[in-house]
Design a protein around this motif. Structure first.
Motif, PDB file in Angstrom:
ATOM      1  N   ALA A 181      43.084  47.223  36.463  1.00  0.00           N
ATOM      2  CA  ALA A 181      44.396  46.868  35.917  1.00  0.00           C
ATOM      3  C   ALA A 181      44.253  45.966  34.698  1.00  0.00           C
ATOM      4  O   ALA A 181      44.940  46.151  33.681  1.00  0.00           O
ATOM      5  N   LEU A 182      43.334  44.978  34.792  1.00  0.00           N
ATOM      6  CA  LEU A 182      43.122  44.075  33.661  1.00  0.00           C
ATOM      7  C   LEU A 182      42.573  44.824  32.455  1.00  0.00           C
ATOM      8  O   LEU A 182      42.976  44.570  31.315  1.00  0.00           O
ATOM      9  N   ASP A 183      41.655  45.758  32.697  1.00  0.00           N
ATOM     10  CA  ASP A 183      41.098  46.550  31.596  1.00  0.00           C
ATOM     11  C   ASP A 183      42.188  47.374  30.913  1.00  0.00           C
ATOM     12  O   ASP A 183      42.196  47.522  29.682  1.00  0.00           O
ATOM     13  N   SER A 184      43.101  47.904  31.736  1.00  0.00           N
ATOM     14  CA  SER A 184      44.182  48.712  31.176  1.00  0.00           C
ATOM     15  C   SER A 184      45.098  47.868  30.289  1.00  0.00           C
ATOM     16  O   SER A 184      45.456  48.271  29.175  1.00  0.00           O
ATOM     17  N   VAL A 185      45.475  46.681  30.781  1.00  0.00           N
ATOM     18  CA  VAL A 185      46.346  45.795  30.002  1.00  0.00           C
ATOM     19  C   VAL A 185      45.631  45.337  28.734  1.00  0.00           C
ATOM     20  O   VAL A 185      46.221  45.301  27.643  1.00  0.00           O
ATOM     21  N   THR A 186      44.345  45.002  28.879  1.00  0.00           N
ATOM     22  CA  THR A 186      43.571  44.555  27.716  1.00  0.00           C
ATOM     23  C   THR A 186      43.505  45.649  26.656  1.00  0.00           C
ATOM     24  O   THR A 186      43.646  45.377  25.453  1.00  0.00           O
ATOM     25  N   GLN A 187      43.291  46.889  27.100  1.00  0.00           N
ATOM     26  CA  GLN A 187      43.224  47.995  26.155  1.00  0.00           C
ATOM     27  C   GLN A 187      44.539  48.176  25.420  1.00  0.00           C
ATOM     28  O   GLN A 187      44.570  48.420  24.206  1.00  0.00           O
TER      29      GLN A 187
ATOM     30  N   THR B  36      40.284  35.573  30.028  1.00  0.00           N
ATOM     31  CA  THR B  36      40.030  34.604  31.095  1.00  0.00           C
ATOM     32  C   THR B  36      40.096  35.259  32.461  1.00  0.00           C
ATOM     33  O   THR B  36      39.215  35.073  33.309  1.00  0.00           O
ATOM     34  N   LEU B  37      41.160  36.030  32.698  1.00  0.00           N
ATOM     35  CA  LEU B  37      41.326  36.694  33.992  1.00  0.00           C
ATOM     36  C   LEU B  37      40.224  37.715  34.236  1.00  0.00           C
ATOM     37  O   LEU B  37      39.658  37.802  35.330  1.00  0.00           O
ATOM     38  N   SER B  38      39.924  38.483  33.202  1.00  0.00           N
ATOM     39  CA  SER B  38      38.905  39.517  33.335  1.00  0.00           C
ATOM     40  C   SER B  38      37.525  38.900  33.534  1.00  0.00           C
ATOM     41  O   SER B  38      36.705  39.433  34.296  1.00  0.00           O
ATOM     42  N   GLY B  39      37.252  37.782  32.864  1.00  0.00           N
ATOM     43  CA  GLY B  39      35.962  37.126  33.011  1.00  0.00           C
ATOM     44  C   GLY B  39      35.696  36.712  34.442  1.00  0.00           C
ATOM     45  O   GLY B  39      34.611  36.947  34.983  1.00  0.00           O
ATOM     46  N   GLN B  40      36.703  36.098  35.094  1.00  0.00           N
ATOM     47  CA  GLN B  40      36.511  35.678  36.484  1.00  0.00           C
ATOM     48  C   GLN B  40      36.358  36.882  37.403  1.00  0.00           C
ATOM     49  O   GLN B  40      35.444  36.943  38.229  1.00  0.00           O
ATOM     50  N   THR B  41      37.253  37.852  37.271  1.00  0.00           N
ATOM     51  CA  THR B  41      37.216  39.015  38.160  1.00  0.00           C
ATOM     52  C   THR B  41      35.918  39.780  38.022  1.00  0.00           C
ATOM     53  O   THR B  41      35.307  40.188  39.019  1.00  0.00           O
ATOM     54  N   ASN B  42      35.465  39.971  36.789  1.00  0.00           N
ATOM     55  CA  ASN B  42      34.255  40.750  36.558  1.00  0.00           C
ATOM     56  C   ASN B  42      33.020  40.073  37.134  1.00  0.00           C
ATOM     57  O   ASN B  42      32.161  40.727  37.733  1.00  0.00           O
ATOM     58  N   GLU B  43      32.919  38.751  36.983  1.00  0.00           N
ATOM     59  CA  GLU B  43      31.770  38.031  37.520  1.00  0.00           C
ATOM     60  C   GLU B  43      31.772  38.043  39.043  1.00  0.00           C
ATOM     61  O   GLU B  43      30.736  38.238  39.684  1.00  0.00           O
TER      62      GLU B  43
END
Length: 649
Positions: free
Chosen positions: A593-599, A77-84
């Protein structure tokens, strides 16, 4: 017989294990798949000594850690908003580009640079045409930038509609899966594949919207899902959401057939669309409009106060404003005054003050006051203010100094006023004689100059030593010359010095003798007749070929404007682009940061739920040998029974 049951149970257990291992290996690369593990327990007989009579599979479970799964959904959810938001803002940033090479920034500098060049050679037709061309280019750049932002907003709206369709498709699929899970589990199946598919749908859904669940993501057929506070799945039923405009014309979401659109939702790609459509893009458009509006306002405010090389006007037609309230005009009008000057064929000028109060006045009220000025006609035709002078007269709105003091004389001395007033405020100056006698003859005769607050500004000798007709120059540029004659103590005359002949802003708002038309980045343009005839460029304030107004117009480019936060137009645009870059940089850091946590979470899930092919291969070998051993065991049992049967028979 017990020995046969032991063998058969072993065969069945090993066969079930081989099936699960095969399924695991087959789905080792399947996204969202969770490894299935079986638990084997001894099969105990019914005899009193509880002898082991074989083995059986007690459970088959999906290898899953619910906390990890929930955190991964949240990260989606967080990554979706930030990426868009990041991708859209990067697109806008690339369009605005590097400030040093940006076309709009360059057009701002070119326009004010052209005015500065014209101020150095005010009578150059080529430089006048250059100013007009630079103004047209600046207007085009503003309109292009505004169109780009409007198109971006429309693209965001279309993307939001597409994402809503994706959400509704996913919620429908989740509801269908819920309907299948119930019967499957009622029949004793574990429904692992169905749960994995539902989990994958929820992952895709979480990237689009901020979802919440009434229970864990592993809930059964009765699972309920919410997008923000909108119920979207209730067991086997789903509710479609729709996108539309709320009462403030902001993009919003609503559930079912309700028209209560809410635009404040955030989270996921769809939340990013709402943020872009309602906050980020309108914020950029507002800043662009603020900049264009101030360029229009500041340039027009001065341009209306000047005249071109052709001098004053016989007629002026403004832009369409209607006859309604002054406060409704596109350009802000404040309580104040403007001055109209009517000149006859002999050069005699009469200046009239017109008051404007946006709190009570309509455009028609102000036009009626103009129409009441002698030798002047004013009306509203086709929604435009039209002003014309009687035959033999001209008019203008210049802040030129009057030719003399009110009444023309001080005592018996004829007075002449010249010069260019350089003060920053409108002031009425009073010239008072101290002493009595003859100009240029009487000893100690002086002229005191007071401002409208009664403060003494300067004192001049007009007695012995002064030659009548000589100019006396104030520090603010006003020049006064007294002719021969007698004066008495206390004789005086007044002179209105205007730094700004329109303190209300009405003339610019009505479009009378403006440089730019429009009121925003979308509508800005150079006045059509001015573009056709550059000699109409209002460079003079009406005192010969002074061209003071060109200098004042050129200085707008370096002026720090309160409406822009106390910075220049160029600095405001630079700050705007810089802030956009900071918005992009902030989201890039956040996305990293979100990509790192997701990974990390995906690695953790892979450890818990993933399929290790090597490990599964080892298990495969074990259960293969178990199957072979159980088959051998049954064969031996069969041979033994056959041998015993042969003996008995």
């Amino acid at each position: 017989m017990p020995n046969f049951s032991i063998g058969l149970s072993g065969i069945q257990v090993s066969q079930r294990a081989l099936e699960l291992i095969g399924a695991n290996i087959a789905n080792a690369g399947t996204e969202g798949y969770h490894r299935q593990d079986l638990t084997i327990v001894p099969m105990v007989g019914s005899s009193a000594d509880n002898d082991v009579t074989g083995a059986e599979v007690s459970t088959v479970r999906r290898a899953i850690d619910q906390l990890t799964e929930n955190q991964l959904l949240r990260q989606q959810t967080l990554s979706g908003q930030t990426n868009e938001e990041l991708s859209t803002l990067q697109l806008i940033e690339s369009s605005f580009g590097d400030v040093s090479a940006n076309r709009l920034a360059g057009s701002l500098e070119d326009f004010f640079g052209a005015l500065r060049q014209l101020a150095a050679q005010p009578n150059s037709p080529a430089l006048q045409e250059q100013v007009i061309a630079a103004g047209q280019s600046l207007g085009a750049q503003f309109r292009d930038a505004s169109a780009f932002l409007r198109n971006a907003q429309e693209d965001v709206r279309l993307q939001a509609e597409d994402m809503v369709r994706q959400v509704n498709t996913l919620t429908g699929e989740i509801a269908d899966i819920n309907a299948q899970i119930g019967p499957a589990e009622a029949g004793g199946a574990i429904a692992g594949a169905l749960r994995d598919r539902r989990g994958q749908c929820m992952t895709e859904l979480a990237a689009l919207v901020d979802i919440q669940s009434s229970g864990t993501t592993e809930a059964g057929a009765d699972q309920r899902l919410y997008a923000w506070d909108i119920p979207i799945v209730a067991g086997m039923n789903d509710k479609a959401i729709q996108v539309g405009l709320d009462e403030n014309m902001d993009l919003g979401l609503s559930a079912g057939d309700y028209d209560n659109y809410i635009g404040s939702y955030r989270g996921g790609k769809l939340g990013a669309m709402l943020s872009l459509a309602n906050d980020l893009l309108p914020g950029l458009a507002d800043k662009l409009d603020a900049l264009a509006g101030q360029v229009i306002t500041e340039v027009n405010r001065l341009h209306v106060q000047g005249v071109g090389t052709g001098g004053s006007f016989s007629e002026l037609v403004g832009q369409a404003v209607g006859s309604g309230a002054v406060s409704d005009l596109a350009c802000d009008v404040t309580a104040g005054d403007f001055y109209v000057r009517v000149t006859d064929a002999s050069g005699l000028c009469v200046r009239t003050r017109i008051s404007v109060d946006p709190a009570t006045d309509t455009v028609a009220d102000v036009v009626a006051r103009l129409n009441a000025v002698s030798n002047l006609s004013a009306n509203i035709a086709d929604s435009c203010v039209r002003v014309s002078a009687d035959v033999g007269y001209t008019f203008d709105f210049v802040p030129a100094l009057p030719a003399s003091v009110d009444g023309g004389t001080i005592g018996a001395s004829a007075v002449q006023i010249t010069g260019l007033y350089s003060g920053s405020d409108n002031q009425e100056y009073t010239f008072t004689v101290a002493g009595a006698g003859t100009i240029g003859v009487t000893e100690g005769l002086s002229l005191e100059v007071h401002n409208e607050a009664g403060e003494l500004v300067q004192t001049f000798n007009i007695g012995r030593g002064y030659a009548s007709g000589d100019k006396l120059t104030l520090s603010n540029g006003i020049e006064i010359a007294l002719g021969a004659g007698t004066v008495a103590d206390g004789d005086e005359g007044t002179c209105l010095a205007l730094a700004n002949s329109d303190t209300s802003g009405f003339l610019a708002a009505a479009g009378l003798n403006v440089f730019f038309t429009g009121s925003s980045a979308q509508t800005i343009g150079v006045r059509e007749d001015l573009a056709e005839d550059p000699s109409l460029l209002a460079g003079s304030v009406g005192q010969g070929q002074d061209q003071q107004n060109i200098q004042r117009l050129a200085e707008v480019g370096q002026a720090k404007l309160n409406a822009l936060g106390g910075v220049t137009c160029s600095d405001y645009f630079t700050n705007m682009v810089t802030n956009l870059g900071q918005e992009v940089a902030t989201r890039q850091v956040r996305q990293t940061a979100l990509d790192s946590v997701t990974q990390q979470l995906e690695n953790q899930r892979s450890t818990i739920s993933g399929v290790d092919v090597n490990e599964q291969t080892i298990q495969l070998t074990i259960y293969q040998r178990m199957f072979q051993s159980m088959a051998r065991f049954l064969n031996i049992q069969d041979q033994t029974m056959q041998y015993l049967t042969d003996i008995i028979s």
